[in-house]
Enzyme design. Structure first.
Site, PDB file in Angstrom:
ATOM      1  CE  LYS A 118      25.506  75.260   2.942  1.00  0.00           C
ATOM      2  NZ  LYS A 118      24.986  74.201   3.592  1.00  0.00           N
ATOM      3  CE  LYS A 201      26.094  82.350  12.017  1.00  0.00           C
ATOM      4  NZ  LYS A 201      24.978  82.142  11.530  1.00  0.00           N
ATOM      5  CE  LYS A 204      28.482  72.742  10.928  1.00  0.00           C
ATOM      6  NZ  LYS A 204      27.480  72.218  11.858  1.00  0.00           N
TER       7      LYS A 204
END
Ligand code: TRP
Length: 342
Positions: A118, A201, A204
């Site tokens: 991240k 995966k 969103k």
């Protein structure tokens, strides 16, 4: 540590960012629902404090938190049985996280792959909160003395860190206070992959909306996304072994299995030999049948925001009945004057 000292208690959390999709439903919400039962206390949290480790638009954050609450309830979480609340209303999470910031080591945090992913190349510019994220997550779990934590496979490392923090705290203060939590990792069958790329995966943050089925999609959209889902030209196999090296086929079979409460093998016994042209409409029909009651219930609940806010406030109150004494004991163990009085 004795196994019997801690009553069985499930805790899990979901970040209220962006829209809920099928991956959240099958990988998390549906599993959370299945864990509700008379023998387990279940605590489910919308982790808004985690969400802001990267900047969130305040109005969007509020909307997402309420929508996630509606999603939990529409999926079958009973707010009378489970404790359902948003993290920021239970201050003990952040308070225990501070204690854990003083227990966890810099080196432990630096090894976290989610932090590395991240923060990317520009770690110097990431928030301090993003770095400390796993310490708050450990606090979420341990402030309930939770024994079982259902999470996705990507959270395994954070749960190992939670155990390390509990062990070090217990050692540092010579107590047997925090339990060593068991991860309940999702199986491959509940890991929902992108409809456009079976190796990624469902997410969103994927720029393509065709890659996912949103909980708010209508029946036509769901059917269209499944019809256009990437597949290969072969017929479906009759055995699970035949799905190897066919990630897209495996994903659609897994989705069918999870939604019909069957194993992938049971599904293949039924549909083995069929072409995707025949299987996809079956999958679409099942998906619409399962998801449309949930999305219409979500829409209904979102029509009464005051009711959602009341549910979250009530959940927070019930949560604090558990967290306040555990934080007070923690403060006493650590040596904070006055902890015993309040
Ligand atoms: N980090 C988790 C995720 O992104 C969310 C989370 C926060 C969580 N606190 C938790 C999950 C405590 C389980 C237990 O999926």
């Amino acid at each position: 540590m004795t196994e019997t000292k801690f009553t069985p208690r499930v805790f899990s959390g979901i970040q209220p960012t962006g829209n809920l999709h099928l991956g959240n439903y099958l990988g998390a919400l549906k599993r959370f629902v299945d864990m509700q039962g008379p023998e387990m206390e279940t605590v489910y949290c919308m982790v808004d404090l985690h969400a802001i480790t990267t900047w969130q638009d305040p109005a969007d954050l509020m909307h997402s938190t309420r929508e996630l609450c509606a999603g939990f309830i529409a999926a079958g979480i009973d707010p009378e049985h489970s404790i359902l609340f948003n993290q920021s209303q239970v201050p003990e999470h952040a308070q225990l996280a501070w204690i854990f910031n003083c227990v966890a080591r810099m080196g432990w945090m630096q090894r976290m792959t989610q932090w590395k992913d991240k923060a990317g190349k520009n770690q110097q510019n990431a928030s301090l909160g993003l770095f400390a994220y796993p310490s708050l997550m450990a606090a979420d779990i341990l402030v309930y003395h939770a024994t079982h934590v259902p999470v996705g496979d990507d959270q395994k490392q954070h749960l190992e860190l939670t155990r390390d923090i509990a062990i070090k705290f217990n050692n540092d203060f010579g107590v047997d206070f925090f339990p060593i939590t068991e991860p309940v990792i999702e199986g491959a069958a509940t890991r929902v992959m992108s409809l456009r790329d079976g190796s990624k995966k469902m997410s969103k943050s994927d720029p393509s909306d065709m890659s996912r089925i949103n909980m708010t999609d209508d029946a036509d959209t769901i059917a269209k996304k499944i019809r256009k889902a990437k597949t290969d030209p072969d017929a479906l196999p009759s055995e699970v072994a035949g799905l190897e090296h066919r990630p897209e086929a495996r994903n659609l079979v897994n989705i069918y299995a999870a939604m019909s409460d069957q194993t992938p093998q049971q599904v293949l016994a039924e549909v083995g030999g069929k072409q995707f042209g025949e299987f996809k409409p079956m999958l679409a029909e099942l998906a619409v049948a399962k998801l449309s009651p949930i999305s219409s219930e979500m829409a209904r609940l979102m029509g009464d925001q005051a009711e959602i806010d009341r549910i979250l406030a009530r959940g927070s109150e019930r949560a604090r009945e558990i967290t306040a004494p555990i934080l007070r004991d923690t403060y006493e163990i650590v040596g904070m004057v006055g902890a015993g009085q309040n």
